[in-house]
Design a protein around this motif. Structure first.
Motif, short mmCIF file in Angstrom:
data_model
loop_
_atom_site.label_atom_id
_atom_site.label_comp_id
_atom_site.label_asym_id
_atom_site.label_seq_id
_atom_site.Cartn_x
_atom_site.Cartn_y
_atom_site.Cartn_z
N LEU A 57 0.54 -1.22 0.13
CA LEU A 57 -0.27 0.11 0.44
C LEU A 57 1.26 0.81 -0.11
CD1 LEU A 57 -2.74 -0.82 2.50
CD2 LEU A 57 -2.37 -1.10 -0.24
N TYR A 58 1.94 0.77 -0.30
CA TYR A 58 3.02 2.47 -0.43
C TYR A 58 3.84 1.93 -1.77
CZ TYR A 58 5.59 6.17 1.55
OH TYR A 58 5.78 7.58 1.35
N GLY A 59 3.09 1.68 -2.72
CA GLY A 59 3.58 1.22 -3.99
C GLY A 59 3.14 2.19 -5.39
N LYS A 60 2.42 0.93 -6.28
CA LYS A 60 1.70 1.48 -7.36
C LYS A 60 0.08 2.14 -6.84
CE LYS A 60 4.19 -1.83 -10.18
NZ LYS A 60 3.54 -3.40 -10.79
N HIS A 61 -0.36 1.75 -5.73
CA HIS A 61 -1.73 2.23 -4.92
C HIS A 61 -1.13 2.78 -3.49
CE1 HIS A 61 -2.73 -2.26 -5.42
NE2 HIS A 61 -2.75 -1.82 -4.82
N SER A 62 -2.31 2.88 -2.84
CA SER A 62 -2.31 3.20 -1.72
C SER A 62 -3.38 2.69 -1.05
CB SER A 62 -2.30 4.78 -1.01
OG SER A 62 -3.16 5.40 -1.34
N THR A 63 -4.35 2.64 -2.07
CA THR A 63 -5.80 1.95 -1.32
C THR A 63 -6.01 0.02 -1.56
OG1 THR A 63 -6.38 4.24 -1.33
CG2 THR A 63 -7.93 2.06 -1.07
N PRO A 64 -6.34 -0.52 -0.99
CA PRO A 64 -6.45 -1.88 -1.63
C PRO A 64 -7.67 -1.37 -2.91
CG PRO A 64 -6.92 -1.91 0.98
CD PRO A 64 -6.09 0.33 0.35
N THR A 65 -7.72 -2.63 -3.98
CA THR A 65 -8.23 -2.69 -4.85
C THR A 65 -9.47 -3.58 -4.65
OG1 THR A 65 -7.06 -3.70 -6.65
CG2 THR A 65 -7.07 -1.90 -5.97
N ALA A 66 -10.36 -3.30 -5.92
CA ALA A 66 -11.89 -3.90 -5.91
C ALA A 66 -10.70 -5.49 -5.87
CB ALA A 66 -12.42 -4.33 -6.75
N GLU A 67 -9.98 -5.44 -6.88
CA GLU A 67 -9.53 -7.16 -7.22
C GLU A 67 -8.96 -7.88 -5.64
OE1 GLU A 67 -6.11 -8.99 -10.08
OE2 GLU A 67 -6.65 -6.99 -10.17
N ASP A 68 -8.22 -6.80 -5.49
CA ASP A 68 -7.13 -7.06 -3.89
C ASP A 68 -7.64 -7.53 -2.83
OD1 ASP A 68 -5.02 -6.05 -4.92
OD2 ASP A 68 -4.97 -4.42 -3.72
N LEU A 69 -8.93 -7.70 -2.67
CA LEU A 69 -10.57 -7.53 -2.05
C LEU A 69 -11.70 -8.47 -2.79
CD1 LEU A 69 -11.41 -3.86 -0.49
CD2 LEU A 69 -9.40 -5.69 0.26
N ALA A 70 -11.24 -9.09 -3.43
CA ALA A 70 -12.34 -9.87 -4.31
C ALA A 70 -12.43 -11.38 -3.49
CB ALA A 70 -12.16 -10.02 -5.68
N ASP A 71 -11.36 -11.93 -2.88
CA ASP A 71 -11.01 -13.48 -2.23
C ASP A 71 -11.22 -12.86 -0.74
OD1 ASP A 71 -8.57 -12.30 -2.38
OD2 ASP A 71 -7.49 -13.94 -3.35
N ILE A 72 -11.57 -11.59 -0.05
CA ILE A 72 -11.38 -11.81 1.20
C ILE A 72 -12.75 -11.82 1.62
CG2 ILE A 72 -10.83 -10.13 2.95
CD1 ILE A 72 -7.71 -9.75 1.48
N ASP A 73 -13.26 -12.63 3.05
CA ASP A 73 -14.10 -12.13 4.18
C ASP A 73 -14.00 -10.94 4.61
OD1 ASP A 73 -14.87 -14.26 2.18
OD2 ASP A 73 -14.25 -15.36 3.61
N ILE A 74 -12.96 -10.73 5.16
CA ILE A 74 -13.12 -9.42 6.45
C ILE A 74 -11.92 -9.46 6.19
CG2 ILE A 74 -12.52 -11.57 8.26
CD1 ILE A 74 -14.23 -9.99 9.90
N MET A 75 -11.76 -7.69 6.89
CA MET A 75 -10.22 -7.27 6.66
C MET A 75 -9.83 -6.88 8.27
SD MET A 75 -8.58 -6.31 3.85
CE MET A 75 -7.24 -4.78 4.05
N VAL A 76 -8.49 -7.06 8.83
CA VAL A 76 -7.64 -6.72 10.27
C VAL A 76 -7.00 -5.55 9.83
CG1 VAL A 76 -6.97 -7.55 12.23
CG2 VAL A 76 -8.60 -9.11 11.19
N PHE A 77 -6.91 -4.65 10.26
CA PHE A 77 -5.66 -3.44 10.86
C PHE A 77 -5.15 -3.47 12.03
CE2 PHE A 77 -3.77 0.76 11.55
CZ PHE A 77 -3.69 0.94 9.74
#
Length: 423
Positions: A131-151
Motif C-alpha cells: 500500500l506504499y507503491g503502485k497504489h495506496s488503497t486496496p483495489t476491488a481485485e485485492d479484496l475479491a477473495d477476502i471476507d473480512i479485513m484486520v488492521f
C-alpha cells in the motif's frame, strides 16, 4: 493519579571511531567524541502485563475470523507476545489470505518514502500487497477473495505519521467493497498530547490529509471512529468497523513501545520527541537521519562555532541512504537526554528548538529553502498552515505563534471527545 509503565530495553548498538578506542558500551556522537550509549527499542520485547492490546485479546475477535478468508494490514509492530499477529493467527487456525503492508513494508525494512512492490512473504508464502507503491488503497481485485479485513498497526499519535492515512485508505476500500474491518487497537505513546495547528486543506498531502492538529491524542481505533463520524471518508461513505479495545489503558499513561514502529523511530526518546523534532524535516538541518539516533539530534555544518555538540550523518541502508549533509560534521542540539517529562507536564509541542536554531542560522534565507536539498520537506505541509514560516522569520514568540493555533485547536478538542474510547 497518572499511571506509569516502563521497562528496560535489550538491544544495544555500538559505534567505533577514528583516532581513539571507545570503551565497551560507548557510541560516537561527533568527531572523536564518545558517550555512554542509549539502548534501542528491541523487536519482539514482551509487552507490559498491566496493559493488554487489542491484538492480545484473541478471545474477543477469533470468533469473527473463524471460517473466513482474512486480509491483514500489518507491519513489524503487529505482534501478539513475541510473534507477529499473522503467525499467531495462522497457528490458531485462521486463514490469512493476504497481507497488506504500509510505508516501510510488512517486514519494516524499507526507508521512509521508498516505494515498495507487491511480493510473496518468504516466511509464510502469503501474498503481500504493498500500500506504499503502485497504489495506496486496496483495489476491488485485492479484496475479491477476502471476507473480512484486520488492521493491526502501531501508531504514534502524529498527523504526519502516515499509518493513519493507510487506515483511511483501507476503510474507504472496505466500505466500497462491503467488507467489515476489525481494528486491533494499540496504545498511543503520545496519547497525552493534543497540540499544533489544524491542517489547512490547501496543504493536504501524503503526510497530512484531515483537519487535525499535529498531535491528535487518539488511538487508531478512536481515529477510525472520527473518520466515520465526521464524514471524512471519500464520498462520505461509512465503513463497518469493530474496534477491539485496549484493556487497562488511558491516554495519560506512559507507554513504552515493545517494537520500533518504523526504522527511524528506534528509541523511546525519538518517539516522544517526534511530534516536535519532525518539524525539522522542513528546514535546512539534519535531524538525525543518517545516524542511529534520528529525531533526537539536530544540526548543520554552518552552525559550527554556535554549538559544541556535533555528529556526522552517514548512509544507512533501510534508514536513510542519502541523508542531508551526508559525511559532513553537523553542529547543533543533542536531545537524547532531554527530560521528556517536561513535554508531558506542558502538554505542548516544543517549538523553541526550531526558533533557537533559526536565530542561530547565519543564512536565514536558506533555513526553509527546499531548493537546497531533495531531502527537505515543505514546512507548510508538516505544520499544516501557511503562516508558521513567516511567524518564525518575523521573530514571533512561541506564545504568539501558539495564540494563532488556539481557535482551531480548541474546536478540535471538543469534537475529539465524541470519539474517545479511553479517558
Amino acid at each position: 493519579m497518572k499511571k506509569h509503565i516502563s521497562f528496560a530495553f535489550g538491544c544495544l548498538i555500538a559505534f567505533s571511531a577514528c583516532g581513539q578506542n571507545p570503551k565497551p558500551g560507548d557510541e560516537q556522537i561527533g568527531q572523536g567524541t564518545f558517550r555512554t550509549r542509549k539502548t534501542l527499542i528491541k523487536d519482539n520485547f514482551k509487552l507490559p502485563t498491566s496493559i493488554k492490546t487489542g491484538a492480545e485479546q484473541t478471545e474477543k475477535y477469533l470468533p469473527l475470523l473463524q471460517g473466513k478468508r482474512v486480509g491483514m494490514v500489518v507491519n513489524p509492530t503487529s505482534i501478539i507476545g513475541t510473534q507477529t499477529s499473522v503467525d499467531s493467527l495462522i497457528s490458531l487456525g485462521i486463514q490469512i489470505q493476504k497481507i497488506f503492508g504500509p510505508e516501510h513494508g510488512f517486514r519494516g525494512n524499507a526507508s521512509a518514502g521508498v516505494k515498495i512492490d507487491d511480493s510473496i512473504d518468504a516466511k509464510t508464502g502469503i501474498k503481500a500487497v504493498s500500500l506504499y507503491g503502485k497504489h495506496s488503497t486496496p483495489t476491488a481485485e485485492d479484496l475479491a477473495d477476502i471476507d473480512i479485513m484486520v488492521f493491526d498497526i502501531q501508531d504514534v499519535g502524529v498527523r504526519f505519521y502516515t499509518y493513519i492515512n493507510t487506515l483511511q485508505n483501507v476503510m474507504e476500500a472496505c466500505a466500497a467493497n462491503n467488507k467489515e474491518l476489525i481494528i486491533l487497537d494499540r496504545p498511543n505513546p503520545n496519547g497525552y498530547l493534543i497540540d499544533g495547528p489544524l491542517l489547512d486543506p490547501k496543504f493536504k498531502s501524503g503526510i497530512g490529509v484531515q483537519p487535525i492538529p499535529i498531535a491528535h491524542g487518539l488511538t487508531i481505533g478512536e481515529y477510525a471512529q472520527m473518520l466515520n463520524g465526521e464524514g471524512w471518508l471519500k464520498n462520505k461513505v461509512k465503513c463497518k468497523i469493530t474496534v477491539i479495545e485496549n484493556l487497562n489503558y488511558d491516554h495519560d499513561m506512559e507507554y513504552v513501545l515493545p517494537v520500533k514502529p518504523s526504522p527511524n523511530l528506534n528509541t523511546q526518546q525519538a518517539i516522544l520527541l517526534y511530534p516536535s523534532t519532525c518539524l525539522f524535516e522542513g528546514t535546512y538541518l539534519n535531524h538525525g537521519r543518517g545516524t542511529m539516533f534520528p529525531f533526537t539530534v539536530v544540526g548543520a555544518p554552518y552552525l559550527k562555532g554556535k554549538f559544541a555538540f556535533n555528529f556526522t550523518p552517514k548512509s544507512i541502508k533501510g534508514m536513510s541512504e542519502t541523508p542531508l549533509f551526508q559525511d559532513q560534521l553537523c553542529y547543533g542540539l543533542d536531545l537524547r537526554d532531554y527530560d521528556t517529562a517536561k513535554l508531558r507536564k506542558s502538554k505542548q509541542l516544543n517549538i523553541s528548538w526550531l526558533i533557537e536554531l533559526y536565530n542561530a542560522s547565519p543564512k536565514k534565507e536558506d533555513f526553509f529553502n527546499t531548493k537546497l536539498s531533495k531531502e527537505m520537506g515543505v514546512i507548510e505541509r508538516l505544520v499544516g498552515v501557511a503562516d508558521f514560516r513567516q511567524q518564525i522569520i518575523a521573530g514571533k514568540s512561541e506564545k504568539q505563534i501558539r495564540a494563532s493555533w488556539e481557535p482551531g485547536l480548541n474546536a478540535y478538542k471538543k469534537m475529539r471527545l465524541k470519539y474517545l474510547i479511553y479517558k
